[in-house]
Write an enzyme that holds these catalytic residues in place. Structure first.
Site, PDB file in Angstrom:
ATOM      1  N   HIS A 119       0.826  -1.207   0.000  1.00  0.00           N
ATOM      2  CA  HIS A 119       0.000   0.000   0.000  1.00  0.00           C
ATOM      3  C   HIS A 119       0.862   1.259   0.000  1.00  0.00           C
ATOM      4  CE1 HIS A 119       0.731   0.987   4.290  1.00  0.00           C
ATOM      5  NE2 HIS A 119       0.675  -0.323   4.499  1.00  0.00           N
TER       6      HIS A 119
ATOM      7  N   CYS B  34       3.060  -5.224   6.527  1.00  0.00           N
ATOM      8  CA  CYS B  34       2.702  -4.763   5.192  1.00  0.00           C
ATOM      9  C   CYS B  34       3.922  -4.205   4.471  1.00  0.00           C
ATOM     10  CB  CYS B  34       1.620  -3.692   5.274  1.00  0.00           C
ATOM     11  SG  CYS B  34       0.003  -4.328   5.788  1.00  0.00           S
TER      12      CYS B  34
END
Length: 237
Positions: free
Chosen positions: A187, A203
């Site tokens: 992201h 992440c």
């Protein structure tokens, strides 16, 4: 023969000499060390235009400031370091702080990436299941157990609205294994100071500008491979 007059003159001379201190010669000051000229300031390389502010998105994306992201972490096309992998594969190297999107056998797009710190690092293969523009952030229950203040953004509560302040940034790519959500994402974020470092909860973070570019290029169903870290835990935390 010493007369009274001679004696008086001699005595005065002795007294005068006793009260007078010899004048000391001024000390020679030590030589000053040579003054080194100040090193010229190293100018920051200008950021590529594609790291400028983006104003045509639903929410504004600030420009990446110069001097924060080293040039080797800038988005660039490079020789494919994984020529045996099929085009479309995304490979993340946490030790190098880089993500490669393999375009052909010979060429790849390379992005600087922030990755998971030691306690939350993961590796292996996943599937790019779907992508989202300006996603909602739905905090997993296990994260809420560590940080109860995030309860308002839980899955049950609908998550956090997209926009500035949302940790998922402008784009998110969702990673699944065996049909199940890994809860890990690739992201965007506006945190240039952390690019190339192991700081996330697992992440893979890109600059928002790079996340938008990867979103355009990535293929649905592509393999995403996160290489295992070889650094000691104390260095990758």
């Amino acid at each position: 023969m010493i007369t009274r007059r001679n004696f008086a003159v001699a005595s005065a001379a002795v007294l005068l000499s006793a009260c007078t201190r010899p004048v000391a010669k001024p000390a020679t000051p030590p030589p000053h060390p040579p003054v080194k000229p100040a090193a010229p300031a190293v100018p920051f390389l200008p950021m590529p235009d594609f790291y400028g502010a983006i104003t045509d998105e639903p929410y504004p994306i600030p420009a990446v400031p110069p001097g924060v992201v080293p040039p080797h972490l800038w988005r660039q096309e490079v020789v494919n370091p994984f020529p045996d992998e099929p085009p479309g594969t995304i490979i993340v190297d946490p030790d190098a702080g880089m993500l490669h999107l393999l375009e052909t056998k010979d060429r790849a797009m390379r992005y600087g990436a922030g990755t998971g710190r030691a306690a939350f690092a993961w590796s292996g293969d996943a599937r790019l299941q779907f992508r989202r523009k300006w996603p909602r952030w739905k905090v997993p229950d296990e994260m809420i157990a560590r940080r109860p203040e995030l309860e308002p953004y839980s899955v049950a509560n609908g998550g956090m609205e997209p926009g500035p302040g949302n940790p998922l940034g402008a784009r998110a790519l969702y990673l699944f294994q065996n049909g199940e959500d890994t809860l890990y994402r690739i992201h965007g974020a506006y945190e240039p100071e952390y690019l190339g470092k192991a700081v996330s909860s697992g992440c893979v973070r890109l600059l928002d500008q790079d996340a938008i570019d990867l979103y355009r290029r990535a293929r649905h169903g592509a393999t995403v491979r996160v290489l295992p870290s070889t650094l000691p835990a104390t260095l990758s935390a």
